[in-house]
Design an enzyme around this catalytic site. Structure first.
Site, PDB file in Angstrom:
ATOM      1  N   TYR A  52       0.843  -1.207   0.000  1.00 47.24           N
ATOM      2  CA  TYR A  52       0.000   0.000   0.000  1.00 47.24           C
ATOM      3  C   TYR A  52       0.868   1.242   0.000  1.00 47.24           C
ATOM      4  CZ  TYR A  52      -4.899  -1.110   0.109  1.00 47.24           C
ATOM      5  OH  TYR A  52      -6.156  -1.465  -0.263  1.00 47.24           O
ATOM      6  N   GLU A  54      -0.729   4.775  -0.396  1.00 43.79           N
ATOM      7  CA  GLU A  54      -1.600   5.944  -0.628  1.00 43.79           C
ATOM      8  C   GLU A  54      -0.813   7.226  -0.399  1.00 43.79           C
ATOM      9  OE1 GLU A  54      -5.355   5.724   1.491  1.00 43.79           O
ATOM     10  OE2 GLU A  54      -5.587   3.682   0.739  1.00 43.79           O
ATOM     11  N   ASP A 198      -7.732  13.997 -24.762  1.00 42.43           N
ATOM     12  CA  ASP A 198      -7.691  12.595 -24.352  1.00 42.43           C
ATOM     13  C   ASP A 198      -7.027  11.847 -25.506  1.00 42.43           C
ATOM     14  OD1 ASP A 198      -8.149   9.900 -23.995  1.00 42.43           O
ATOM     15  OD2 ASP A 198     -10.205  10.138 -23.287  1.00 42.43           O
ATOM     16  N   THR A 224      -4.431   6.518 -21.793  1.00 40.89           N
ATOM     17  CA  THR A 224      -4.192   5.193 -21.246  1.00 40.89           C
ATOM     18  C   THR A 224      -2.748   4.812 -21.593  1.00 40.89           C
ATOM     19  OG1 THR A 224      -5.163   4.261 -23.233  1.00 40.89           O
ATOM     20  CG2 THR A 224      -6.552   4.316 -21.279  1.00 40.89           C
ATOM     21  N   LYS A 227      -2.479   1.037 -24.942  1.00 44.96           N
ATOM     22  CA  LYS A 227      -2.904   0.965 -26.348  1.00 44.96           C
ATOM     23  C   LYS A 227      -1.662   1.118 -27.231  1.00 44.96           C
ATOM     24  CE  LYS A 227      -7.681   2.484 -25.537  1.00 44.96           C
ATOM     25  NZ  LYS A 227      -7.840   3.261 -24.313  1.00 44.96           N
ATOM     26  N   ARG A 233      -1.834  -2.117 -18.499  1.00 45.91           N
ATOM     27  CA  ARG A 233      -3.199  -1.567 -18.509  1.00 45.91           C
ATOM     28  C   ARG A 233      -3.303  -0.490 -17.427  1.00 45.91           C
ATOM     29  NH1 ARG A 233      -7.757  -2.947 -21.094  1.00 45.91           N
ATOM     30  NH2 ARG A 233      -6.365  -4.239 -22.296  1.00 45.91           N
TER      31      ARG A 233
END
Ligand code: DSN
Length: 418
Positions: A52, A54, A198, A224, A227, A233
């Site tokens: 973790y 954060e 985008d 992203t 692609k 991903r």
């Protein structure tokens, strides 16, 4: 503890084997899909999934984050170099979450956004009613021109003047042409709007300098990473220095909590790969291949929306073949050719039984295919889709696809681009 997957879970191992066989022995032509490198895959499956973290490097809400900070700082440094951006946030889990954070950083609930109509090539997260972006913001849409099927900037300007949006979104998931961000900046400035690009689909082309660069002209750029970039991903956001704090707060704690540190590590690896000169050659070849495939398809009698492509994808209007997109995509899959059904501009059919399919070349190019293979694949589309009642032809094309795929083994040929 250290038993391999095939011992621990033979059922999942068998499914993975099947998927590997499919990826190797089919023509993967969904333009948003690609093959991540072995180094990226290895990093995605690494021990950083256990941690973790954060917060951000140097300001975490958990102890033990020394190596998390190191890898996130490296990803940010490489991302800034890759995009020439003032600031990069590497934590967004998905493109839609990146867009959500971008809106959250710039807008208040109820503000107006101007974006591309989904059925003309836009994206769900650009204001579609069913999506959060259409519920929390007042979305208005520009369309492509009915005759040319291109975005008409005069129409965008008119829409901007009429609706005075706080944000203009430029970017698409099914638009085969170039977007010149300089023109969009002018429109945004005329109405005092923020400009967001985008570039999820075209990000690799932008890095490879075969598509105009949005970073100098936009307040925020989202993308992203899996692609045309061929990373893990996930997603990233680039912004100008002045929005850095708002944006980081919008991602965490705004729309996400724990970052996926193994994915961030894999993003760092993919950025390193994208900084190599071979990556530029790869992107150039994607476009050359898309143009070659378009030419072959048109020669075979297919109508392409806007008459061709300038990027990595094309939209085939199947109306003259008497087929719907869903039927065509299913029949092509039987022949080992994987595409997705897609609405075409001014489609009179529904999203499920739309009139088009959307092939693209990023994954074929990654495995080493070039213009001669595109010519062959265009012919295969016609053989299959002009003889939909003939299952024998599909079986024959399936065999030809297998043999073409054997010539271009995925995980051997990827090495040429690294
Ligand atoms: N999945 C993306 C695409 O295929 O274009 C959109 O979310």
């Amino acid at each position: 503890m250290n038993r391999v997957l095939s011992e621990v879970d033979p059922e999942v191992a068998e499914i993975l084997d099947g998927e590997m066989d499919r990826q190797q022995n089919c023509l993967v032509m969904i333009p948003s899909e690609n093959y991540a490198s072995k180094a990226v895959l290895q990093t995605q499956g690494c021990i950083m999934t256990n941690k973790y973290a954060e917060g951000y490097p140097g300001g975490r809400f958990y102890n033990g984050c020394k190596y998390m900070d190191a890898v996130e700082n490296l990803a940010i440094k490489r991302g800034k170099e890759l995009f020439g951006a003032d600031h990069v946030n590497v934590q967004p889990h998905t493109g839609t979450q990146a867009n959500m954070a971008a809106y959250y950083a710039l807008l208040e609930d109820g503000d107006t956004i101007l974006a591309m109509n989904l059925s003309h090539g836009g994206h769900l997260s650009h204001g579609k009613q069913l999506n959060f972006s259409g519920k929390y913001y007042n979305a208005v849409f520009y369309s492509v021109d009915r005759e040319t099927e291109l975005i008409d900037l005069d129409h965008v300007r008119d829409m901007a003047k009429k609706h005075r949006p706080k944000l203009i979104v430029v970017g698409a998931s099914a638009y085969p042409r170039i977007l010149d961000f300089k023109d969009w900046r002018e429109i945004a400035d005329e109405v005092g709007a923020y400009l967001m690009a985008d570039i999820a689909h075209i990000v690799g082309l932008v890095i490879g300098k075969v598509h105009p660069d949005p970073v100098p002209y936009c307040d925020i750029v989202t993308s992203t990473t899996h692609k045309t970039l061929r990373g893990p991903r996930g997603a990233i956001i680039m912004c100008r220095e002045e929005y850095k704090e708002n944006l980081d707060r919008a991602v965490f704690p705004g729309v996400q909590a724990g970052p996926l540190m193994h994915i961030i590590a894999a993003k760092a690896v993919s950025f390193k790969e994208a900084l190599e000169p071979q990556f530029r050659e790869y992107q150039a070849q994607i476009v050359v291949n898309a143009k070659a495939l378009s030419k072959s398809l048109m020669k075979e009698g297919f109508r392409l929306v806007s008459g061709g492509t300038d990027n990595h994808l094309m939209l085939i209007d199947l109306t003259n073949k008497g087929l719907t997109g869903n039927v065509a995509a299913d029949i092509l899959e039987e022949a080992g050719i994987i595409v997705n059904k897609n609405l075409i501009p001014f489609d009179e059919a529904s999203a499920f039984k739309c009139s088009g399919i959307r092939p693209g070349t990023p994954a074929l190019t990654a495995r080493g295919m070039k213009e001669p293979q595109m010519e062959i694949i265009g012919r295969m589309f016609n053989q299959v889709l002009s003889n939909t009642d003939d299952t024998h032809i599909r079986t024959q094309v399936r065999e030809e696809v297998r043999s073409l795929c054997r010539e271009f083994p995925v995980y051997e040929n990827l090495d040429q681009w690294q």
